[in-house]
Design a protein around this motif. Structure first.
Motif: not given
Length: 480
Positions: A377-380, A388-411
């Motif tokens: 879900l979206p996160q500020a 604590r690690t800083g992370t950028a804001a994002h909208d809803t994200l969808l990943f295929n972890l089998k093909n993209d375990p690094a979560e680089r390509v939002d589908l």
């Protein structure tokens, strides 16, 4: 008093159920259980998970002769919640454990929870913990009041306040030499095994390593040629080998289920004093894969067929799994989040679920993995700080972890049908999760950690400038 009474009632209920359902089993037939739990060890910190800069042959042996899980998860990206989940089979959100406990916290593991130690003890198990507890340091929250017969170790993280060794409920040593800690814990674990070899036992060996400050003994310093962190990993690997060797010596290895895991991902902000989670994204404190996906191995000589499994599992699964293999019934009033893995381990079966839920700050369900797919879900924006690690804001994200375990390509936009399907499943999971109790009050602050960070930065600066001093030669930044 009310909470304590609830805990007593649960224990009595468990004892009654055991006498009815499991009491006919000869105690000698019950397997021993050894859980080796690491602190902040990253997914790729050991060679059987891809580490190339150093080798961990003893842990690798467990993986080669047991089940190595590629997609195993902790219930939380930080310590206290993950440990509570391991010992209860329940998400920490159900217990109100949303953060970590400090030496001055007035709260701890809720007394109505039935810990694994309390489940096994009425079945005739000797129960012992060596190492880090971190579920409350007030008397009623300590191990001996929560189902363990014996305890030796530091009751919280090794960077919190003054370090002490407790034996049982009493301080045994006010002057902890952390460079000898892994060896000390190993000796205590071996002693527990040797003293309880003639009856079933549950040993929870919870190392303080790989949490900063990083230490290892002189024997392992410089052994990896890759820095103090990897030297300490090698000593942990040695410790695993010593535990297995002791089980072999006592002739009980074939009757012992060994579980190896980390409590969460690596503390990447610590740089060379933190571990690695490659190829996963981020690390400790985040709900990205690097924060919660962990190395996890199950070994049972002669009972488990060596295999690599890609099934989604969690540390919460060990609670019902251990109950099953030990022939101990779990009271029906306990709502578990873990699943019994005994059929997977012993018969090449399947886990009953291919789902795992992610939590933000151990309170709200903010993501769900089902099979290969993960929705978040979206996160500020989260501003990073010294812990604590800083992370950028994002909208809803969808990943295929089998093909993209690094979560680089939002589908999410590219695959709207899968996005809709996953969103529906996430909503269904959230609505069925139930009420989340108020957070337990966590006192304490990060002031001591902040001062320690300042000290580390000063030492690192001195190292870069080539200034030789006693402090910059210790690498682990010990505090005497």
């Amino acid at each position: 008093m009310k909470q304590a009474n609830m805990k007593v009632r649960n224990i009595l209920m468990t004892t009654s159920l055991l006498s009815l359902a499991g009491g006919h089993v000869n105690a000698q037939e019950r397997p021993n259980i050894v859980i080796i739990y690491l602190d902040d060890m990253g997914y790729s910190d050991i060679s059987c998970y891809g580490q190339k800069k150093w080798s961990t042959p003893h842990i690798d042996r467990l993986a080669q002769e047991g089940v190595r899980f590629t997609d195993a998860y902790s219930a939380s990206p930080v310590s206290s919640p993950s440990r509570a989940a391991l010992l209860t089979g329940r998400y920490p959100a159900r217990m109100g454990i949303q953060g970590v406990f400090y030496p001055d916290s007035y709260t701890g593991i809720p007394q109505e929870e039935l810990l694994l130690s309390e489940l096994l003890k009425p079945a005739g198990y000797a129960t012992g913990i060596v190492g880090k507890w971190h579920l409350g340091s007030r008397d009623k929250f300590l191990p001996l009041q929560n189902g363990f017969d014996e305890y030796f170790g530091i009751p919280y993280s090794n960077d919190m306040g003054a370090q002490v060794y407790l034996r049982g409920n009493e301080v045994e040593d006010f002057h902890v030499d952390q460079s000898q800690m892994t060896k000390k814990y190993t000796a205590e674990a071996k002693d527990f095994i040797s003293r309880h070899k003639d009856k079933p036992f549950f040993l929870y060996l919870a190392h303080n390593m790989m949490h900063v400050p990083i230490f290892c003994s002189e024997e392992f310093r410089g052994k990896s040629a890759a820095g103090i962190y990897s030297d300490a990993v090698l000593e942990i690997d040695w410790s695993v080998g010593e535990v297995v060797k002791e089980l072999e010596k006592q002739g009980i290895l074939e009757n012992t289920l060994i579980i190896f895991a980390s409590d969460n991902g690596p503390w990447l902000q610590e740089g060379p004093l933190g571990g690695e989670a490659l190829p996963l994204r981020e690390g400790k404190t985040t709900s990205y894969e690097g924060g919660v996906r962990i190395p996890s191995i199950a070994y049972w000589k002669g009972r488990i067929t060596p295999v690599e499994r890609k099934d989604i599992i969690s540390t919460m699964d060990w609670y019902p799994t251990i109950a099953h293999v030990c022939n101990v019934d779990i009271p029906g009033n306990i709502r578990l989040d873990g699943y019994d893995l005994s059929d997977l381990l012993l018969n090449n079966g399947k886990r009953a679920s291919d789902a795992y839920a992610y939590f933000r700050d151990n309170k709200d369900v903010t993501g769900l993995r089902v099979g290969d797919w993960k929705i978040t879900l979206p996160q500020a924006e989260i501003k990073g700080n010294f812990w604590r690690t800083g992370t950028a804001a994002h909208d809803t994200l969808l990943f295929n972890l089998k093909n993209d375990p690094a979560e680089r390509v939002d589908l999410f936009k590219k695959n709207p049908s899968k996005a809709k399907e996953m969103a529906t499943q996430l909503d269904k999971y959230k609505s069925g999760f139930g009420d989340v109790p108020p957070a337990l009050v966590m006192t304490g602050n990060h002031q001591s950690e902040y001062l320690r960070r300042q000290r580390r930065e000063a030492i690192e600066k001195a190292v870069k400038e080539g200034i030789q001093s006693k402090e910059n030669q210790t690498d682990g930044f010990e505090e005497r």
